[in-house]
Design a protein around this motif. Structure first.
Motif, PDB file in Angstrom:
ATOM      1  N   ASP A   1      70.259  52.956  -5.236  1.00 50.25           N
ATOM      2  CA  ASP A   1      70.944  53.925  -4.924  1.00 50.25           C
ATOM      3  C   ASP A   1      72.272  54.079  -5.424  1.00 50.25           C
ATOM      4  O   ASP A   1      73.106  55.051  -5.070  1.00 50.25           O
ATOM      5  CB  ASP A   1      71.448  53.684  -3.297  1.00 50.25           C
ATOM      6  CG  ASP A   1      71.885  52.357  -3.111  1.00 50.25           C
ATOM      7  OD1 ASP A   1      72.232  51.535  -4.050  1.00 50.25           O
ATOM      8  OD2 ASP A   1      72.289  52.033  -1.980  1.00 50.25           O
ATOM      9  N   THR A   2      72.524  53.575  -6.820  1.00 50.76           N
ATOM     10  CA  THR A   2      73.898  53.773  -7.565  1.00 50.76           C
ATOM     11  C   THR A   2      73.825  55.488  -7.722  1.00 50.76           C
ATOM     12  O   THR A   2      72.909  56.104  -8.122  1.00 50.76           O
ATOM     13  CB  THR A   2      74.012  53.005  -8.772  1.00 50.76           C
ATOM     14  OG1 THR A   2      73.825  51.670  -8.554  1.00 50.76           O
ATOM     15  CG2 THR A   2      75.129  53.383  -9.502  1.00 50.76           C
ATOM     16  N   ALA A   3      75.235  56.025  -7.354  1.00 53.12           N
ATOM     17  CA  ALA A   3      75.294  57.344  -7.594  1.00 53.12           C
ATOM     18  C   ALA A   3      76.104  57.449  -9.128  1.00 53.12           C
ATOM     19  O   ALA A   3      76.950  56.813  -9.137  1.00 53.12           O
ATOM     20  CB  ALA A   3      76.045  58.119  -6.478  1.00 53.12           C
ATOM     21  N   PHE A   4      75.660  58.432  -9.819  1.00 48.66           N
ATOM     22  CA  PHE A   4      76.234  58.886 -10.914  1.00 48.66           C
ATOM     23  C   PHE A   4      76.921  60.198 -10.801  1.00 48.66           C
ATOM     24  O   PHE A   4      76.160  61.078 -10.356  1.00 48.66           O
ATOM     25  CB  PHE A   4      75.164  58.722 -12.493  1.00 48.66           C
ATOM     26  CG  PHE A   4      74.846  57.468 -12.467  1.00 48.66           C
ATOM     27  CD1 PHE A   4      75.539  56.399 -13.026  1.00 48.66           C
ATOM     28  CD2 PHE A   4      73.569  57.011 -11.943  1.00 48.66           C
ATOM     29  CE1 PHE A   4      74.890  55.053 -12.973  1.00 48.66           C
ATOM     30  CE2 PHE A   4      72.907  55.923 -11.937  1.00 48.66           C
ATOM     31  CZ  PHE A   4      73.609  54.793 -12.487  1.00 48.66           C
ATOM     32  N   ALA A   5      78.129  60.350 -11.657  1.00 44.76           N
ATOM     33  CA  ALA A   5      78.794  61.712 -11.412  1.00 44.76           C
ATOM     34  C   ALA A   5      78.004  62.796 -12.210  1.00 44.76           C
ATOM     35  O   ALA A   5      76.908  62.476 -13.022  1.00 44.76           O
ATOM     36  CB  ALA A   5      80.135  61.525 -12.318  1.00 44.76           C
ATOM     37  N   PRO A   6      77.987  64.009 -11.805  1.00 44.89           N
ATOM     38  CA  PRO A   6      77.152  65.030 -12.407  1.00 44.89           C
ATOM     39  C   PRO A   6      77.234  65.125 -14.055  1.00 44.89           C
ATOM     40  O   PRO A   6      76.499  65.573 -14.912  1.00 44.89           O
ATOM     41  CB  PRO A   6      77.429  66.174 -11.810  1.00 44.89           C
ATOM     42  CG  PRO A   6      78.187  65.834 -10.314  1.00 44.89           C
ATOM     43  CD  PRO A   6      78.760  64.612 -10.816  1.00 44.89           C
ATOM     44  N   ASP A   7      78.673  64.986 -14.491  1.00 46.09           N
ATOM     45  CA  ASP A   7      78.772  65.049 -15.897  1.00 46.09           C
ATOM     46  C   ASP A   7      78.587  63.571 -16.635  1.00 46.09           C
ATOM     47  O   ASP A   7      78.799  63.387 -17.806  1.00 46.09           O
ATOM     48  CB  ASP A   7      80.241  65.163 -16.310  1.00 46.09           C
ATOM     49  CG  ASP A   7      81.104  64.454 -15.555  1.00 46.09           C
ATOM     50  OD1 ASP A   7      80.923  63.515 -14.932  1.00 46.09           O
ATOM     51  OD2 ASP A   7      82.385  64.535 -15.953  1.00 46.09           O
ATOM     52  N   ASP A   8      77.852  62.722 -15.957  1.00 49.62           N
ATOM     53  CA  ASP A   8      77.466  61.249 -16.558  1.00 49.62           C
ATOM     54  C   ASP A   8      76.038  61.525 -17.058  1.00 49.62           C
ATOM     55  O   ASP A   8      75.179  61.879 -16.359  1.00 49.62           O
ATOM     56  CB  ASP A   8      77.440  60.246 -15.518  1.00 49.62           C
ATOM     57  CG  ASP A   8      77.244  58.664 -15.977  1.00 49.62           C
ATOM     58  OD1 ASP A   8      76.672  58.801 -16.999  1.00 49.62           O
ATOM     59  OD2 ASP A   8      77.861  57.825 -15.466  1.00 49.62           O
ATOM     60  N   HIS A   9      75.763  61.145 -18.187  1.00 50.72           N
ATOM     61  CA  HIS A   9      74.599  61.313 -18.981  1.00 50.72           C
ATOM     62  C   HIS A   9      73.244  60.503 -18.222  1.00 50.72           C
ATOM     63  O   HIS A   9      72.249  60.953 -18.328  1.00 50.72           O
ATOM     64  CB  HIS A   9      74.464  61.031 -20.128  1.00 50.72           C
ATOM     65  CG  HIS A   9      74.603  59.500 -20.757  1.00 50.72           C
ATOM     66  ND1 HIS A   9      73.505  58.729 -20.866  1.00 50.72           N
ATOM     67  CD2 HIS A   9      75.570  58.735 -20.564  1.00 50.72           C
ATOM     68  CE1 HIS A   9      74.004  57.455 -21.126  1.00 50.72           C
ATOM     69  NE2 HIS A   9      75.120  57.416 -20.824  1.00 50.72           N
ATOM     70  N   ARG A  10      73.897  59.627 -17.370  1.00 49.05           N
ATOM     71  CA  ARG A  10      72.637  58.822 -16.583  1.00 49.05           C
ATOM     72  C   ARG A  10      72.418  59.550 -15.445  1.00 49.05           C
ATOM     73  O   ARG A  10      71.197  59.174 -14.783  1.00 49.05           O
ATOM     74  CB  ARG A  10      73.391  57.453 -16.217  1.00 49.05           C
ATOM     75  CG  ARG A  10      73.613  56.247 -17.271  1.00 49.05           C
ATOM     76  CD  ARG A  10      74.512  55.160 -16.802  1.00 49.05           C
ATOM     77  NE  ARG A  10      75.880  55.462 -16.536  1.00 49.05           N
ATOM     78  CZ  ARG A  10      76.694  54.606 -16.011  1.00 49.05           C
ATOM     79  NH1 ARG A  10      76.320  53.288 -16.011  1.00 49.05           N
ATOM     80  NH2 ARG A  10      77.961  54.986 -15.879  1.00 49.05           N
ATOM     81  N   ALA A  11      73.087  60.505 -15.273  1.00 49.72           N
ATOM     82  CA  ALA A  11      72.413  61.657 -14.158  1.00 49.72           C
ATOM     83  C   ALA A  11      71.643  62.742 -14.608  1.00 49.72           C
ATOM     84  O   ALA A  11      70.614  62.977 -14.166  1.00 49.72           O
ATOM     85  CB  ALA A  11      73.615  61.823 -13.260  1.00 49.72           C
ATOM     86  N   PHE A  12      72.251  63.143 -15.933  1.00 47.18           N
ATOM     87  CA  PHE A  12      71.393  64.495 -16.448  1.00 47.18           C
ATOM     88  C   PHE A  12      70.497  64.169 -17.626  1.00 47.18           C
ATOM     89  O   PHE A  12      69.874  65.274 -17.867  1.00 47.18           O
ATOM     90  CB  PHE A  12      72.442  65.538 -16.638  1.00 47.18           C
ATOM     91  CG  PHE A  12      73.524  65.126 -17.758  1.00 47.18           C
ATOM     92  CD1 PHE A  12      73.033  65.283 -19.257  1.00 47.18           C
ATOM     93  CD2 PHE A  12      74.866  64.803 -17.499  1.00 47.18           C
ATOM     94  CE1 PHE A  12      74.007  65.036 -20.323  1.00 47.18           C
ATOM     95  CE2 PHE A  12      75.622  64.357 -18.776  1.00 47.18           C
ATOM     96  CZ  PHE A  12      75.209  64.717 -20.003  1.00 47.18           C
ATOM     97  N   ASN A  13      70.511  63.065 -18.092  1.00 51.81           N
ATOM     98  CA  ASN A  13      69.587  62.837 -19.216  1.00 51.81           C
ATOM     99  C   ASN A  13      68.425  62.094 -19.167  1.00 51.81           C
ATOM    100  O   ASN A  13      68.027  61.418 -20.193  1.00 51.81           O
ATOM    101  CB  ASN A  13      70.169  62.461 -20.742  1.00 51.81           C
ATOM    102  CG  ASN A  13      69.939  62.707 -21.812  1.00 51.81           C
ATOM    103  OD1 ASN A  13      69.150  63.645 -22.237  1.00 51.81           O
ATOM    104  ND2 ASN A  13      69.662  61.658 -22.503  1.00 51.81           N
ATOM    105  N   ARG A  14      68.132  61.602 -17.975  1.00 52.87           N
ATOM    106  CA  ARG A  14      67.228  60.333 -17.669  1.00 52.87           C
ATOM    107  C   ARG A  14      65.788  60.765 -18.515  1.00 52.87           C
ATOM    108  O   ARG A  14      65.132  59.865 -18.855  1.00 52.87           O
ATOM    109  CB  ARG A  14      67.059  60.204 -16.212  1.00 52.87           C
ATOM    110  CG  ARG A  14      68.107  59.485 -15.545  1.00 52.87           C
ATOM    111  CD  ARG A  14      67.758  58.924 -14.253  1.00 52.87           C
ATOM    112  NE  ARG A  14      69.016  58.380 -13.661  1.00 52.87           N
ATOM    113  CZ  ARG A  14      68.857  57.705 -12.356  1.00 52.87           C
ATOM    114  NH1 ARG A  14      67.660  57.295 -11.903  1.00 52.87           N
ATOM    115  NH2 ARG A  14      70.006  57.288 -11.977  1.00 52.87           N
ATOM    116  N   HIS A  15      65.402  62.006 -18.549  1.00 50.49           N
ATOM    117  CA  HIS A  15      64.322  62.469 -19.284  1.00 50.49           C
ATOM    118  C   HIS A  15      64.550  63.017 -20.655  1.00 50.49           C
ATOM    119  O   HIS A  15      63.372  63.842 -20.915  1.00 50.49           O
ATOM    120  CB  HIS A  15      63.357  63.139 -18.192  1.00 50.49           C
ATOM    121  CG  HIS A  15      63.181  62.327 -16.898  1.00 50.49           C
ATOM    122  ND1 HIS A  15      62.217  61.598 -16.782  1.00 50.49           N
ATOM    123  CD2 HIS A  15      63.680  62.684 -15.709  1.00 50.49           C
ATOM    124  CE1 HIS A  15      62.494  60.791 -15.503  1.00 50.49           C
ATOM    125  NE2 HIS A  15      62.952  61.631 -14.848  1.00 50.49           N
ATOM    126  N   GLY A  16      65.624  63.013 -20.981  1.00 46.99           N
ATOM    127  CA  GLY A  16      65.973  63.742 -22.457  1.00 46.99           C
ATOM    128  C   GLY A  16      66.307  65.104 -22.227  1.00 46.99           C
ATOM    129  O   GLY A  16      66.153  65.828 -23.340  1.00 46.99           O
TER     130      GLY A  16
END
Length: 327
Positions: A215-230
């Protein structure tokens, strides 16, 4: 701190060095005062190699390092990268004119007359078979804009192609306890070519710290939120390409192997340094305490054969099928 020679450069650099992506951007909010305090603390601890890129915060990371250089001139080496400013990012853009423009911009950002090490920044695969980019780097070196050059790669195949270029002094590649293929299929070639190895993403974007949860939340500008699938760049740059839930399970199993006196992150870094072909690992840090914990890993005792086998077993049983064929 321990030191190893970075390939043909002759630079003796700290085995735990500093990856400056996180202080530039795409890892959530940053604080320049804290970033500078972290850079200073790293230098005080014996870290003398800082890796950045012209696209980290659109040059912001480079400019922070320039401020450190003003305070401590001549105390450390800086590696930067070029190529990802191309739009579109295609092999045809790796020309002398473009690379010179990128190098000159980095020279201004870093406030220096010559770049210690300029790396092609994960170029398209076709670049490795073309002469133009490498001829351009040789020309820029001859003109004094850079002292040495290398390549940051995505795949082992690209790394093997890079070391066949005689002027390449270093290869930066993702290598950690979740990505063992480089040790199996690349390190021998690098050693034979006297090419230094810079291990990036050494903590698998935080998975190997043992601090992330489902349940760790990542900020919208963190690539761990927006690049998980490339979605934005190569998937392998985020969590080393490992599915997040699977990575959490692998990290949980690894924690059972960590000896007393080491954190999971320090164990992961010390594991990397068990490979003599690796010149350095470049974990990021955004707070002085993180730099301190990272640096301490360099002086920890060697891991046992049993601990090394345990890492291999976790990779073979959980991760090999997912990551090995792709990178």
């Amino acid at each position: 701190m321990q030191y190893r020679t970075l390939g043909k450069t002759g630079y003796d650099i700290s085995t735990i060095s500093f990856g400056a992506w996180a202080i530039g951007g795409t890892w959530g909010a940053t604080d320049d005062r804290e970033s500078l305090a972290t850079l200073r603390r790293a230098l005080d601890l014996g870290i003398n190699f800082f890796d950045t890129a012209d696209v980290y915060g659109d040059g912001h990371s480079e400019r922070l390092i320039a401020q450190l250089r003003r305070e401590r001139p001549g105390a450390f080496y800086v590696a930067t990268k070029a190529g990802r400013r191309l739009d579109p990012h295609t092999a045809g853009g790796y020309t002398y004119a473009n690379l010179r423009a990128f190098a000159e911009r980095s020279l201004r950002n870093l406030e220096t007359d010559a770049l210690d090490l300029l790396q092609l920044h994960c170029p398209p695969g076709e670049v490795y078979g073309q002469d133009e980019a490498f001829d351009a780097l040789e020309r820029l070196k001859g003109e004094g804009l850079l002292r040495h050059y290398g390549v940051s790669v995505e795949t082992v195949d690209e790394a093997r192609a890079a070391v066949r270029r005689p002027g390449v002094a270093s290869v930066q590649i993702i290598f950690n306890a979740f990505r063992l293929k480089p040790a199996e299929s690349f390190f021998a070639a690098a050693r034979a070519a006297d090419v230094g190895i810079i291990a990036r993403v050494p903590l698998a974007s935080g998975l190997l710290t043992g601090k992330l949860r489902a349940d760790t939340a990542f900020a919208p500008d963190d690539h761990r939120a927006f690049n998980r699938h490339g979605e934005a760049f190569d998937r392998g740059e985020t969590f080393s390409g490992v599915d997040y839930d699977l990575g959490l399970e692998a990290a949980r199993r690894l924690q059972d192997v960590v000896p007393a006196g080491m954190t999971p992150a320090q164990f992961a870094l010390r594991w990397i340094l068990m490979f003599p072909e690796v010149t350095c690992a470049i974990p990021g840090a955004r707070r002085p305490a993180q730099a301190e914990a990272n640096a301490a890993a360099a002086d920890l005792p060697p891991l046992s054969a049993e601990q090394m086998r345990a890492v291999q077993d976790i990779y073979d049983t959980l991760l090999r099928a997912q990551v090995h064929p792709h990178w």
